[in-house]
Design a protein around this motif. Structure first.
Motif, mmCIF file in Angstrom:
data_model
loop_
_atom_site.group_PDB
_atom_site.id
_atom_site.type_symbol
_atom_site.label_atom_id
_atom_site.label_comp_id
_atom_site.label_asym_id
_atom_site.label_seq_id
_atom_site.Cartn_x
_atom_site.Cartn_y
_atom_site.Cartn_z
ATOM 1 N N ASN A 57 29.665 46.507 26.073
ATOM 2 C CA ASN A 57 29.525 46.197 27.499
ATOM 3 C C ASN A 57 28.891 47.370 28.242
ATOM 4 O OD1 ASN A 57 30.877 43.839 26.888
ATOM 5 N ND2 ASN A 57 32.757 44.412 27.915
ATOM 6 N N ILE A 81 28.564 41.276 28.129
ATOM 7 C CA ILE A 81 29.614 40.701 28.967
ATOM 8 C C ILE A 81 29.534 39.180 28.947
ATOM 9 C CG2 ILE A 81 30.452 40.483 31.351
ATOM 10 C CD1 ILE A 81 29.645 43.469 31.689
ATOM 11 N N SER A 140 35.530 44.091 30.626
ATOM 12 C CA SER A 140 34.291 43.844 31.365
ATOM 13 C C SER A 140 34.302 44.381 32.790
ATOM 14 C CB SER A 140 34.009 42.343 31.432
ATOM 15 O OG SER A 140 34.874 41.722 32.369
#
Length: 184
Positions: A41, A49, A89
């Motif tokens: 990420n 993501i 995330s």
């Protein structure tokens, strides 16, 4: 269990050379899936993501409507997947979307297969309440999710254990509803 405190960790890390840090992070990457996802990420960004979001959504869906076999309805598995997505995330919008998806899918399940136990509905109500709380903090989130929030009110009509009543009470606690009514 003896664990290194964060300030101790920072002190130890400062003493390492760059190549030693790279080796340590590489080892962590190899042994921990959450570290793999977090670093993906961080360095790949939105694409990673989005992939995590889709996998999380599938985990939620599969607990209620698996592609094969019977639903396991392990609400904890679905909730944990959402929580992990949120941690890895830091994408609030997609997290709220997944939380709402959890409630929508659970509601669809009970409308498809019939009444479930009270604990199930309490879990749905709790998650719906979290979504409404996030929408109360942000008019932007409210505007994105308001139609889905309202759809759940209708979809819960006739469901037992006070589920519909609880969902209605939470929905009508939305701060932005008064402004929407004034605009009409």
């Amino acid at each position: 269990m003896a664990l290194l405190k964060l300030n101790q960790l920072k002190k130890e890390l400062k003493q390492l050379e760059q190549n030693e840090l790279i080796q340590l992070i590489s080892e962590m990457y190899k042994i921990n899936k959450d570290v793999q996802q977090y670093l993906s990420n961080k360095f790949i960004g939105e694409e990673a993501i989005k992939d995590l979001y889709e996998r999380t959504k599938k985990i939620v869906r599969d607990e209620f409507f698996p592609e094969r076999g019977f639903a396991k309805m392990r609400l904890g598995v679905a909730r944990d997947a959402i929580s992990t997505f949120k941690k890895l995330s830091s994408d609030e919008g997609k997290t709220i979307d997944l939380m709402l998806y959890f409630v929508e899918t659970g509601t669809k399940f009970t409308n498809t297969y019939g009444d479930i136990e009270e604990k199930f509905y309490n879990s749905m109500v709790s998650m719906y309440n979290k979504v409404v709380n996030e929408c109360n903090k942000s008019e932007g989130f409210y505007n994105i999710f308001k139609d889905r929030l309202y759809s759940i009110v209708g979809d819960t009509d006739g469901i037992g254990w006070g589920y519909h009543d609880d969902i209605c009470a939470i929905y009508y606690s939305l701060d932005w509803l008064e402004e929407d009514e004034e605009d009409e």
